[in-house]
Design a protein around this motif. Sequence first.
Motif, PDB file in Angstrom:
ATOM      1  N   VAL A  73      -4.781   2.535  -9.059  1.00  0.00           N
ATOM      2  CA  VAL A  73      -6.068   2.561  -8.356  1.00  0.00           C
ATOM      3  C   VAL A  73      -6.724   1.181  -8.381  1.00  0.00           C
ATOM      4  O   VAL A  73      -7.243   0.714  -7.362  1.00  0.00           O
ATOM      5  CB  VAL A  73      -6.992   3.641  -8.971  1.00  0.00           C
TER       6      VAL A  73
ATOM      7  N   VAL B 166      -5.003  -1.087  -5.863  1.00  0.00           N
ATOM      8  CA  VAL B 166      -5.361  -0.788  -4.474  1.00  0.00           C
ATOM      9  C   VAL B 166      -6.771  -1.285  -4.165  1.00  0.00           C
ATOM     10  O   VAL B 166      -7.024  -1.808  -3.078  1.00  0.00           O
ATOM     11  CB  VAL B 166      -5.226   0.731  -4.196  1.00  0.00           C
TER      12      VAL B 166
ATOM     13  N   SER C  58       2.323   1.728  -3.472  1.00  0.00           N
ATOM     14  CA  SER C  58       1.261   2.141  -4.389  1.00  0.00           C
ATOM     15  C   SER C  58       0.918   3.613  -4.201  1.00  0.00           C
ATOM     16  O   SER C  58       0.703   4.341  -5.181  1.00  0.00           O
ATOM     17  CB  SER C  58       0.005   1.294  -4.175  1.00  0.00           C
ATOM     18  N   ALA C  59       0.874   4.058  -2.965  1.00  0.00           N
ATOM     19  CA  ALA C  59       0.591   5.472  -2.692  1.00  0.00           C
ATOM     20  C   ALA C  59       1.712   6.358  -3.234  1.00  0.00           C
ATOM     21  O   ALA C  59       1.445   7.430  -3.794  1.00  0.00           O
ATOM     22  CB  ALA C  59       0.412   5.690  -1.195  1.00  0.00           C
ATOM     23  N   ALA C  60       2.949   5.914  -3.092  1.00  0.00           N
ATOM     24  CA  ALA C  60       4.080   6.694  -3.601  1.00  0.00           C
ATOM     25  C   ALA C  60       4.028   6.800  -5.124  1.00  0.00           C
ATOM     26  O   ALA C  60       4.236   7.877  -5.693  1.00  0.00           O
ATOM     27  CB  ALA C  60       5.395   6.061  -3.153  1.00  0.00           C
TER      28      ALA C  60
ATOM     29  N   TYR D 201       0.819  -1.210   0.000  1.00  0.00           N
ATOM     30  CA  TYR D 201       0.000   0.000   0.000  1.00  0.00           C
ATOM     31  C   TYR D 201       0.854   1.264   0.000  1.00  0.00           C
ATOM     32  O   TYR D 201       0.536   2.238  -0.681  1.00  0.00           O
ATOM     33  CB  TYR D 201      -0.940   0.018   1.208  1.00  0.00           C
ATOM     34  N   THR D 202       1.946   1.256   0.734  1.00  0.00           N
ATOM     35  CA  THR D 202       2.818   2.436   0.783  1.00  0.00           C
ATOM     36  C   THR D 202       3.455   2.703  -0.572  1.00  0.00           C
ATOM     37  O   THR D 202       3.483   3.849  -1.047  1.00  0.00           O
ATOM     38  CB  THR D 202       3.906   2.249   1.852  1.00  0.00           C
TER      39      THR D 202
ATOM     40  N   ALA E 140       1.329   6.526  -7.018  1.00  0.00           N
ATOM     41  CA  ALA E 140       0.188   7.379  -7.361  1.00  0.00           C
ATOM     42  C   ALA E 140       0.526   8.852  -7.154  1.00  0.00           C
ATOM     43  O   ALA E 140       0.160   9.702  -7.975  1.00  0.00           O
ATOM     44  CB  ALA E 140      -1.030   6.986  -6.526  1.00  0.00           C
ATOM     45  N   LEU E 141       1.231   9.151  -6.084  1.00  0.00           N
ATOM     46  CA  LEU E 141       1.617  10.537  -5.824  1.00  0.00           C
ATOM     47  C   LEU E 141       2.546  11.068  -6.915  1.00  0.00           C
ATOM     48  O   LEU E 141       2.367  12.187  -7.414  1.00  0.00           O
ATOM     49  CB  LEU E 141       2.285  10.651  -4.451  1.00  0.00           C
TER      50      LEU E 141
END
Length: 75
Positions: free
Chosen positions: A63, A66, A29-31, A26-27, A33-34
């Motif tokens: 997305v 996730v 994936s967030a990075a 998740y971390t 996406a950012l």
Amino acid sequence: MWCDGRGDPTPAEWLAEMNFRSAVAYTLSAAVALILLVVAAVAWRHRRRDIVLVQVFPLLLVVAFVITWTPYTPV
């Protein structure tokens, strides 16, 4: 099997490992996406709509990952 030769992990150790791997997934994936959003925002400001359009597909993949990722849950 642990690399140090201890044998199989206990259920608590295994669950902790799966929770750690989920958090890493998740971390990261967030990075990603950012980074994609920042590049798209900068491209939008510079009127480079082609770059923004190219960023949409990978962002949708992140997305989708996730949304579909289901961390391990004990039965």
